[in-house]
Each structure stands twice: as C-alpha cells, then as structure tokens.
Design a protein around this motif. Structure first.
Motif, PDB file in Angstrom:
ATOM      1  N   ARG A 149      -1.331  -3.042 -51.576  1.00 51.93           N
ATOM      2  CA  ARG A 149       0.065  -2.830 -51.197  1.00 51.93           C
ATOM      3  C   ARG A 149       0.937  -3.482 -52.262  1.00 51.93           C
ATOM      4  N   PHE A 150       2.029  -2.821 -52.570  1.00 49.52           N
ATOM      5  CA  PHE A 150       2.900  -3.331 -53.635  1.00 49.52           C
ATOM      6  C   PHE A 150       4.356  -3.160 -53.242  1.00 49.52           C
TER       7      PHE A 150
ATOM      8  N   ALA B  58      23.797   6.119 -50.809  1.00 54.64           N
ATOM      9  CA  ALA B  58      23.580   6.447 -49.402  1.00 54.64           C
ATOM     10  C   ALA B  58      22.186   6.996 -49.151  1.00 54.64           C
ATOM     11  N   PHE B  59      21.371   7.143 -50.200  1.00 57.00           N
ATOM     12  CA  PHE B  59      20.113   7.877 -50.079  1.00 57.00           C
ATOM     13  C   PHE B  59      18.893   6.963 -50.186  1.00 57.00           C
ATOM     14  N   SER B  60      17.905   7.249 -49.335  1.00 61.33           N
ATOM     15  CA  SER B  60      16.592   6.620 -49.408  1.00 61.33           C
ATOM     16  C   SER B  60      15.546   7.725 -49.400  1.00 61.33           C
ATOM     17  N   ALA B  61      14.373   7.444 -49.985  1.00 64.62           N
ATOM     18  CA  ALA B  61      13.338   8.479 -50.078  1.00 64.62           C
ATOM     19  C   ALA B  61      11.960   7.844 -49.990  1.00 64.62           C
ATOM     20  N   LYS B  62      11.029   8.614 -49.472  1.00 64.48           N
ATOM     21  CA  LYS B  62       9.634   8.177 -49.386  1.00 64.48           C
ATOM     22  C   LYS B  62       8.737   9.388 -49.588  1.00 64.48           C
ATOM     23  N   VAL B  63       7.652   9.195 -50.322  1.00 66.30           N
ATOM     24  CA  VAL B  63       6.652  10.232 -50.550  1.00 66.30           C
ATOM     25  C   VAL B  63       5.301   9.681 -50.127  1.00 66.30           C
ATOM     26  N   SER B  64       4.550  10.451 -49.369  1.00 63.72           N
ATOM     27  CA  SER B  64       3.218  10.026 -48.943  1.00 63.72           C
ATOM     28  C   SER B  64       2.271  11.212 -49.045  1.00 63.72           C
TER      29      SER B  64
ATOM     30  N   GLY C  39      -1.964   7.572 -50.346  1.00 55.91           N
ATOM     31  CA  GLY C  39      -0.937   6.803 -51.023  1.00 55.91           C
ATOM     32  C   GLY C  39       0.433   6.997 -50.415  1.00 55.91           C
ATOM     33  N   VAL C  40       1.260   5.970 -50.547  1.00 58.55           N
ATOM     34  CA  VAL C  40       2.639   5.992 -50.063  1.00 58.55           C
ATOM     35  C   VAL C  40       3.510   5.311 -51.102  1.00 58.55           C
ATOM     36  N   VAL C  41       4.642   5.929 -51.434  1.00 53.84           N
ATOM     37  CA  VAL C  41       5.625   5.324 -52.332  1.00 53.84           C
ATOM     38  C   VAL C  41       6.979   5.365 -51.635  1.00 53.84           C
TER      39      VAL C  41
END
Length: 774
Positions: free
Chosen positions: A773-774, A198-204, A189-191
């Motif tokens: 995918r969403f 100023a911040f972006s984030a991703k969790v996989s 999974g990936v979110v």
C-alpha cells in the motif's frame, strides 16, 4: 474482487460480518475500543449504523473480504443465515442465489431472479453475466426477506447491495499479486488520485488467470489440453465532482471481460434404471440412429474425476460494461438523489452437455442485453427528527436477445432456437418511520409497480430424421408483436413495529409483501395447431406465467451484551407464497424448460447469529439457520401432488463459524490467522417428484446434493515496511477438507436417456498473496 451483480424492515441483523467485527479493528472513536465495531450501511436508502437498522441484513466490510482473500461472492457460501450462493450449472458467470427457500433455477435471459442485485444503487437485472470482477469494494449488504417497498420487482427473496469505495481525494493506492494452485495468477491494483479543485478520481482493476481443473486426454476443438479454466479482467473508473457545498456528482464506468472454459459437465449416470426407452442402447426400440453408437455408460462416473475426454470446443465468454451518474443535492434536512444508469452485456457459452468424447449434446447460448434505469430518491427528517421518510420513483427499460443453436447425436438432430424480450417498468414508493414514543417506532411503506413485456420466438428444426424431418422446418417464427404484450401491476406494502426494550435490546415485528415479475417462457418448445385463443400455436407464450407473490411475517430480537463484546440476534419468519414460478427442465425436442404457476407454499424458519470478542485479539462469529418449507398446493396434470414434490435449493440447516486471531503485534507489524467453516445440509436442485410410480421416472433424489462443509484458512503477516511502503504477505488454503460432493446438477430425465450431469466445488487449493500500500 469478483462479485455478483445485477428494504424495508426485518428482525435479524448480522454483526459478525460488519467491518470491524471480523478480523478488523475499528478506527471510529465512537466505538468502544474493547467492543465490536459497526459499519455504516445504506440498506434503507440512507446512511445508518448497521446496529440501528431494523432490517435482516448481513453487512460484510472490505477488510473482512480482503482478509479472507475472497474474490467472488459465491465464495461466501452460507455465511449469511438462510442464504446460499451458487454458480448456475455449467457456468462461472451466472449467479444462482437462494434466500429463505426462494430461488430462480433457470438462467435464461427471459427469466427474472428472485433476489434483487445492485451495484452502487444501480439495478442489475439478469443472472447471465452477473458474476464479474470488482477490485475495490467497500462492503456487501445482504438483505433477507421481501424488499418490495424500497427495492421493488424481483426482490421477492431479498436483495444484495454492492457498494464500492469512492475516490478519497488523497493520493494513495495498492498493488497485489497472488499465485496459487493450477498456476492461478491474480493481479489487483487501486490508484486513488489527489483532489484537483472540485474533482477526485480513482482507478481500480483486476486480472485473473488459472489453468483448467480438468486435464483432457486429447485436445479439444480449440487445441486446449485442460478445461474448467479462468481468464477474466476488469477495471473501474470513478470520478467525483463536488460542484457546490451541497451538490456532489459521482460518475462510474465499469468494464469486465472473461474468456474462459465453463465448469466441467461431469457425466454421473445414464439410463439409471434400465429404462427400455434408452435412446443410447442400439437394442432399445427407442434407439433412433442407425449406424451410431454412444456408449455413455462406459464413461459415467458418480465420483469426482480429474481427467476426461470431451468432443466439443467448450467456451464461456462475457463482456459487460456500465455507466452510472449519481447526483446528490443537500436540501437542509432532506437530500435529493438521482441515479441514471446504462448497462450492456454480450454473453455467450458453448457446452458439451454429455461430458463424454461422444457427440451427444452440444448447445450454445449467445445473448445480447442492455438496460437503462433512472431513479429519484428524496430522503429526510421532519418534526424534530421524529419522522424519517424516503420517497422515490423508478423507471426501467431493457432489451434482451438469445440465439440458442443446439446439436445432438453427431448432427442427427440440429435445432435453431432464438428468443428475446423487452421490458418497460415504472414504480413509485414511500417509506415513513415515525417515533410513536421515545422507544417505540412504526414504519409504514409501500410501492406501486407497473410493467409491460413482449416476446419474440423463432424455432427451426434443421434435421431430425427420427421424426421425419430431413430439411429445415420452421416450427415457430413469432416476431415482436405477434403475441400480445403481458402487463402486470403490483402494490407491495410493509409494516414494521420496533421497540427498544433497553439501550442494548431491540424487538421487532414485521409484515411485508414482495413479488417476482411474470412474463413469457422464451425457451418454450410447446407448439400446437393454431386456435382462436392462441392463433400462433405457441401455447406457453399465449398464456404468460403470472407474477410470484409472497406475504412475509417476522418477529425477532437483536441484542448486545458485555460492553458490546457479545452480540446475539434471533429472528423467526413465516412466508406464505403463491403462484410460485416453477421451471421444469425438459429434453424432448431440444434442451428447454416449461414454466408453471403450479404451487403455493409455506416457508418458515429460524435464524441465530452471534459475534463474540472474549479478548481484544480474538473475534468469533457464528450463525445457524433452520428452514422448513412445505407446499400447500402443487398442481400437476390437474392433481394436487404437494406431498410429493421437492423444494429446490432449500437446505434445512445452514451454519457458519469463523475466527479472527491476532497472534502477535508490535512495531514490526502484526500476524493474524483467519479460519472459516461454512456448512449446508443436503438439498434438492429441481422441483421433481420425491417418489415415482416407475423406477425410470424422473425423481428429485437423483439430483439431490448431499450438502457440503467448506473450510478455509489464511495466515497473514501485515503492516511491515518494505522500501517505505506498507507490505502484507498471506498464505492460504481453500477447501481444506477436500469437499467433493456435487453442488449442482442438470438432470435430462428419461426423455433423453437419463443423462445426469454434476458440478463440483473447486478442489483444495493453496496460494500466496503479496501486496503493498502506498
């Protein structure tokens, strides 16, 4: 995805694996819709189109990886010419990568690999624990040939870059479930979170489990009924801060853990030639254990088996994590980058090294490792872009320890073997690309490296009555500082001349040097009485082995035809290697290896790669590599035996062919079929003698792989909507033709009864994958 973790110019370039080139369609408006698209790579520490980079590089895009369901880099096999990915014998988490005939066989933590491994620019230094999960890779870059200038120490054979997808700042994600043979289950999974200021984030993340491939006739010491199983999981957290218009900070935390059973050590043969020294025959004068009988010949089988009996509680555990902070500052025509990283590994295994129900050989390796690295890079252009430059500095500090208890013959021999090493290294480097004319470019590069290593060694024989030891005897107790530090320095230059004969044909010529670090053989069991030159009596440790060095010469051409529908690349190379580090496995007092700078060699080869898109719905890629290694010198016992020694993991021929066929497409979605074949000719796995004076001596042919041909198929129905989400379903088969020749071996030799263990590729398996995918 499960991945292998751990520059300058060359003459061949693989396009067939570039993102749109295999089973992908380019979204880049600059790419000809009818041609083969390209991807951007950072192999030279700056972003460039893979087509324009004068480096021998195979660039594998994320869509290619996903379309094949590849979840381990060793599944790539021989997809890149003259590159061979293997798992080390008896391990699922130790990598063994050979590029152009150069490889490190021994996975001990005091050894250095021949291929540099990088995750988002962070150096992964050891083979142990270097196969672990990454759920969301953007691409894999495989660089062939010495990369000493931009990648430094231990990039003698080449480098592998793993580049992850960064946070996009837009909400989205995916979820995927796979079920396959042997009750294999994989969740991925990936979110990707929306940008907040100023911040972006991703969790996989990813989790995988699979029953063992080998059924046990009786439960092992941990109550399990199968062995050769998989249970692993990982996750990655990525944060991006756009501090200013010209300043970006990327922080990554990755964590991976596995708790599984290792590949089954199948006993292929024992006492192969009727050796009178057979320690497993009670009638032999060498038989040392009264009252014990180990009839291994009754269970030895040269053909692949699916059921077995073992007596030891085998296991393989790996836990690794890493922190990395990358700061990027734009300075007009230049860019300054800082990469600060810390990595930590706790790794252990327990192996039944006889593949039988008899307590003949059980060993454990319990390793603890951590490393800190800091790199600064300044890249940019000058003189109206006629000069491009890369300037850098690198610092590296690692500590490594292994506890290695060993038990043989039901406790008849019991050993404690511990070793450790610390390394400090620093380097400065530069590369300049200057346009001599509009079509002719000169690239000059160089890197200076200094490093210091120390060693600790403890070796105790707890019980060995055959040699008169009935109570613990400490053979060596050498703490850090007991052996003088080993210090090495190296300057690795590179020169490339590239010429654009036309807009679609480029020619290259290159010279480059590379080196693999010297050091200490932590496993050494060679001890003698102290002398003035070696007060410790540790003969191998008093004389560290030297760095291995290579001079590489390449010429080549890369070309595009038919409006970019056809790409053909050809490269020829010749490597002159000296002080080759040869690891020879011994099984005298415990399982260990001796290391020698015994050889010099000439390795030459030819690499051909092509990609063809005859129609928009079909892309075909193929590669062919020829390799011709030859020892120029191999000193054994003071005698040059260069005509009678094998080159390990150097198949003379490797090839691959693949096809992406879009069978149908419409408003309902699209249906694709993917097919791949990877071939390797036969190859030796140890640098042993080709022929021997007596039939019982150790020879390379005993542990020679017959090569393999692996065929994988996959059919995918994609881009159809379910519940408002884009959905994809695939069915697949791996190893369609049931390839079952051993791919790796452990050969104990006549000193340990001629035990030969074999390790096989996974059998044919089937599965289905469903994702949204969403």
């Amino acid at each position: 995805m499960k991945a292998l973790l751990a520059g300058a110019s060359a003459c061949a370039l693989t396009f067939g694996l570039a993102a749109p080139a295999l089973g992908q369609e380019s979204d880049d408006p600059a790419t000809d819709a009818d041609g083969i698209g390209m991807i951007i790579v950072t192999a030279q520490k700056r972003s460039e189109n893979v087509q324009d980079v004068p480096i021998a590089i195979t660039a594998i895009g994320s869509q290619f990886l996903e379309s094949r369901g590849i979840d381990s880099i060793d599944d790539l096999g021989t997809i890149a010419p003259n590159v061979k990915f293997e798992r080390a014998p008896a391990s699922k988490t130790i990598s063994q990568i050979a590029i152009r005939g150069s490889v490190t066989i021994n996975p001990a933590i005091t050894w250095e690999p021949a291929v540099g491994l990088y995750l988002d620019g962070v150096y992964i230094a050891k083979a142990q624990g270097s196969i672990f999960d990454i759920a969301d890779l953007e691409r894999v870059e495989i660089l062939r040939g010495p990369q000493g200038t931009l990648y430094g120490r231990n990039a003698l054979a080449g480098a592998v870059n793993l580049v992850t997808k960064k946070p996009s700042g837009e909400a989205g994600g995916m979820a995927e479930l796979t079920y396959g043979s042997f009750d294999e289950v994989r969740l991925r999974g990936v979110v990707d979170l929306p940008q907040m200021g100023a911040f972006s984030a991703k969790v996989s993340g990813q989790y995988r489990t699979r029953d063992g491939l080998i059924a046990l006739n009786a439960p092992d010491g941990r109550g399990r009924n199968r062995t050769d199983s998989i249970e692993s999981g990982s996750f990655m957290v990525q944060l991006r801060a756009e501090i200013a218009d010209n300043i970006t900070a990327d922080y990554t935390y990755d964590y991976s853990k596995s708790n599984q059973t290792p590949p089954f050590s199948q006993l292929l043969a024992v006492n192969r030639n009727g050796d009178p020294r057979d320690i497993f025959d009670p009638a032999s004068p060498s038989y040392p254990f009264a009252g014990a009988f180990f009839p291994l010949d009754r269970v030895a089988d040269p053909d692949r088996i699916t059921t077995a009996s073992i007596d030891a509680p085998v296991y393989e555990r790996s836990r690794s994590y890493g922190h990395a902070l990358t700061l990027t500052v734009g300075l007009g025509d230049a860019e300054l980058k800082s990469i600060t990283a810390y990595r930590d590994l706790a790794w252990a295994d327990g192996l039944d090294l006889d593949g039988s129900p008899f307590p003949v050989a059980f060993t454990q390796r319990i390793s603890d490792y951590h490393a800190f690295s800091q790199e600064l890079q300044l890249t940019g252009t000058a003189f109206e872009d006629s000069l491009a430059y890369v300037l850098g500095a690198f610092y590296f500090d690692e500590q490594a320890e292994t506890v290695n208890p060993q038990t043989y013959f039901g406790g008849g021999v019991d050993l404690d073997s511990n070793y450790g090493s610390n390394t400090k290294a620093w380097a400065i480097y530069a590369q300049l690309d200057y346009d001599l004319t509009e079509r002719l470019k000169l690239t000059l590069g160089g890197r200076y490296t200094r490093e210091t290593k120390d060693i600790s060694r403890f070796f105790r024989v707890n019980f060995d009555p055959a040699n008169g030891i009935t109570s613990p005897l400490v053979v060596a107790n050498l703490p850090y500082g007991a052996i003088p530090d080993a210090k090495f320095s190296d300057f690795s230059p590179a020169v490339t001349l590239s010429y654009a004969a036309s807009d679609t044909i480029n020619l290259y010529a290159r010279f480059a040097q590379g080196f693999k670090s010297g050091g200490f053989n932590g496993e050494s069991n060679v001890f003698a009485a102290p002398t003035a030159d070696c007060p410790s009596g540790a003969l191998e440790l008093c004389q560290p082995y030297l760095p291995e060095q290579v001079d590489s010469y390449e010429i080549g051409v890369k070309s595009r035809f038919l409006d970019d529908r056809l790409i053909v690349n050809v490269a020829a190379f010749r490597n002159e290697s000296k002080d080759i580090q040869l690891s020879v496995f011994t099984a005298t007092t415990g399982a260990a290896s001796i290391i020698q700078n015994a050889a010099a060699a000439r390795i030459q080869g030819l690499e051909i790669e092509t990609v063809l898109r005859p129609v928009d719905s079909l892309t075909i890629n193929a590669s062919l590599a020829l390799l011709d290694p030859e020892y120029k010198r191999f000193i054994d016992g003071g005698i040059d035996v260069s005509n009678n020694r094998a080159f390990p993991h150097a198949p003379k021929t490797t090839a691959s062919i693949g096809a992406d066929w879009r069978v149908a497409a419409g408003d309902w979605g699209k249906f694709n079929i993917y097919a791949d074949l990877n071939y390797s000719s036969e190859y030796f796995t140890f640098p042993y003698a080709l022929t021997a004076p007596t039939a019982s001596d150790q020879v390379a042919g005993t542990s020679q792989s017959q090569g393999r041909t692996i065929v994988n198929l996959r059919a995918t129905l994609a881009e159809f909507a379910v519940g408002g989400m884009e959905t994809e379903i695939s069915v697949f088969v791996r190893n369609l033709t049931k390839e079952d020749a051993p791919s790796n071996f452990i050969d104990f030799g006549p000193g340990f009864g001629g035990i030969l263990l074999g390790y096989f590729p996974d059998p044919r398996t089937f599965g289905v994958t469903a994702g949204v995918r969403f």
